[in-house]
Design a protein around this motif. Structure first.
Motif, PDB file in Angstrom:
ATOM      1  N   ARG A 120      14.677  23.301  18.452  1.00 26.67           N
ATOM      2  CA  ARG A 120      15.194  23.933  19.674  1.00 26.67           C
ATOM      3  C   ARG A 120      15.313  25.442  19.552  1.00 26.67           C
ATOM      4  O   ARG A 120      14.895  26.176  20.431  1.00 26.67           O
ATOM      5  CB  ARG A 120      16.589  23.368  20.026  1.00 26.67           C
ATOM      6  CG  ARG A 120      16.581  22.046  20.703  1.00 26.67           C
ATOM      7  CD  ARG A 120      16.161  22.106  22.154  1.00 26.67           C
ATOM      8  NE  ARG A 120      17.162  22.793  22.958  1.00 26.67           N
ATOM      9  CZ  ARG A 120      16.877  23.748  23.823  1.00 26.67           C
ATOM     10  NH1 ARG A 120      15.654  24.140  24.003  1.00 26.67           N
ATOM     11  NH2 ARG A 120      17.830  24.316  24.523  1.00 26.67           N
ATOM     12  N   SER A 126      11.536  23.247  24.204  1.00 27.98           N
ATOM     13  CA  SER A 126      12.426  22.780  25.263  1.00 27.98           C
ATOM     14  C   SER A 126      13.103  21.476  24.829  1.00 27.98           C
ATOM     15  O   SER A 126      12.666  20.804  23.894  1.00 27.98           O
ATOM     16  CB  SER A 126      11.637  22.547  26.550  1.00 27.98           C
ATOM     17  OG  SER A 126      10.793  21.418  26.388  1.00 27.98           O
ATOM     18  N   VAL A 127      14.146  21.102  25.558  1.00 29.01           N
ATOM     19  CA  VAL A 127      14.838  19.850  25.288  1.00 29.01           C
ATOM     20  C   VAL A 127      13.858  18.681  25.425  1.00 29.01           C
ATOM     21  O   VAL A 127      13.848  17.762  24.607  1.00 29.01           O
ATOM     22  CB  VAL A 127      16.053  19.683  26.244  1.00 29.01           C
ATOM     23  CG1 VAL A 127      16.633  18.283  26.147  1.00 29.01           C
ATOM     24  CG2 VAL A 127      17.109  20.723  25.947  1.00 29.01           C
ATOM     25  N   ALA A 128      13.015  18.735  26.446  1.00 33.84           N
ATOM     26  CA  ALA A 128      12.044  17.653  26.671  1.00 33.84           C
ATOM     27  C   ALA A 128      11.051  17.543  25.515  1.00 33.84           C
ATOM     28  O   ALA A 128      10.711  16.431  25.091  1.00 33.84           O
ATOM     29  CB  ALA A 128      11.303  17.886  27.982  1.00 33.84           C
ATOM     30  N   ALA A 131      12.872  16.046  22.577  1.00 30.95           N
ATOM     31  CA  ALA A 131      13.124  14.629  22.864  1.00 30.95           C
ATOM     32  C   ALA A 131      11.878  13.788  22.598  1.00 30.95           C
ATOM     33  O   ALA A 131      11.956  12.726  21.971  1.00 30.95           O
ATOM     34  CB  ALA A 131      13.589  14.460  24.309  1.00 30.95           C
ATOM     35  N   SER A 137      16.334  10.585  23.986  1.00 30.80           N
ATOM     36  CA  SER A 137      16.447  10.993  25.386  1.00 30.80           C
ATOM     37  C   SER A 137      16.833  12.468  25.419  1.00 30.80           C
ATOM     38  O   SER A 137      17.344  13.015  24.438  1.00 30.80           O
ATOM     39  CB  SER A 137      17.506  10.150  26.098  1.00 30.80           C
ATOM     40  OG  SER A 137      18.797  10.481  25.603  1.00 30.80           O
ATOM     41  N   SER A 138      16.614  13.100  26.553  1.00 32.73           N
ATOM     42  CA  SER A 138      16.997  14.507  26.704  1.00 32.73           C
ATOM     43  C   SER A 138      18.500  14.685  26.514  1.00 32.73           C
ATOM     44  O   SER A 138      18.951  15.650  25.892  1.00 32.73           O
ATOM     45  CB  SER A 138      16.582  15.031  28.076  1.00 32.73           C
ATOM     46  OG  SER A 138      15.185  15.050  28.184  1.00 32.73           O
ATOM     47  N   ARG A 142      20.498  17.059  23.777  1.00 33.69           N
ATOM     48  CA  ARG A 142      21.540  18.029  24.126  1.00 33.69           C
ATOM     49  C   ARG A 142      22.844  17.727  23.378  1.00 33.69           C
ATOM     50  O   ARG A 142      23.484  18.637  22.844  1.00 33.69           O
ATOM     51  CB  ARG A 142      21.774  18.043  25.638  1.00 33.69           C
ATOM     52  CG  ARG A 142      20.671  18.769  26.405  1.00 33.69           C
ATOM     53  CD  ARG A 142      21.030  18.969  27.865  1.00 33.69           C
ATOM     54  NE  ARG A 142      21.076  17.710  28.604  1.00 33.69           N
ATOM     55  CZ  ARG A 142      20.034  17.136  29.183  1.00 33.69           C
ATOM     56  NH1 ARG A 142      18.849  17.705  29.121  1.00 33.69           N
ATOM     57  NH2 ARG A 142      20.169  16.001  29.825  1.00 33.69           N
TER      58      ARG A 142
END
Length: 165
Positions: A120, A126-128, A131, A137-138, A142
């Motif tokens: 990250r 990105s979070v996606a 993931a 999962s996103s 997080r």
């Protein structure tokens, strides 16, 4: 003689240093990072046609590297302590001290927490993307990111105040 897949060697030469940097940040061990990258390239070579068709072969390679690292860390035989020796790098002394402190703190985190933070914030994914790479999962990325940052702050403690100066 077996013909090498088109474009694989060029890809490996171009992306090898970046993958090695990420691998080293993930595991903190120069030799293990080399092994992880080599294993990653072996997996990419075996499915090169599929890799070439991916939207981003580089992202595909980072995903394979991350999964290879996490798989390695799940094995009982991988419970070795990270190396205290860091690679030679040019830079300001303050920057080097910050890096050493941060890398030492990262080494104290769980492998998945470390992977989330590296992907990250160091690799700026990105979070996606994280993931997908970690099969989470996103929301889990997080949450893990938030908890890992809290744990990192705990580990750094007073050193965090010194680094902020």
């Amino acid at each position: 003689m077996v013909k090498e897949p088109d474009g694989f060697q060029e890809f490996a030469v171009a992306r090898g240093p970046g993958l090695f940097r990420t691998a080293w940040l993930l595991c903190g061990d120069w030799h293990l990072a080399e092994d992880l990258v080599q294993t990653t390239f072996g997996k990419l070579y075996a499915s090169w046609r599929k890799v070439q068709r991916a939207d981003s072969p580089e992202a595909y390679a980072r995903t394979v590297l991350t999964r290879t690292y996490l798989s390695h860390m799940r094995k009982r035989s991988s419970q070795e302590a990270p190396s205290e020796r860091l690679p030679d790098a040019a830079g300001a002394e303050a920057d080097q001290a910050l890096r050493v402190t941060l890398l030492t703190a990262l080494a104290k985190l769980q492998p998945q927490d470390r992977a989330v933070l590296i992907l990250r914030y160091w690799d700026d994914q990105s979070v996606a993307e994280v993931a997908r790479a970690m099969r989470l999962s996103s929301g889990a990325v997080r949450n893990r990111s938030m908890r890992a940052m809290d744990r990192l702050r705990e580990v750094l403690g007073d050193e965090l105040v010194l680094l902020a100066r």
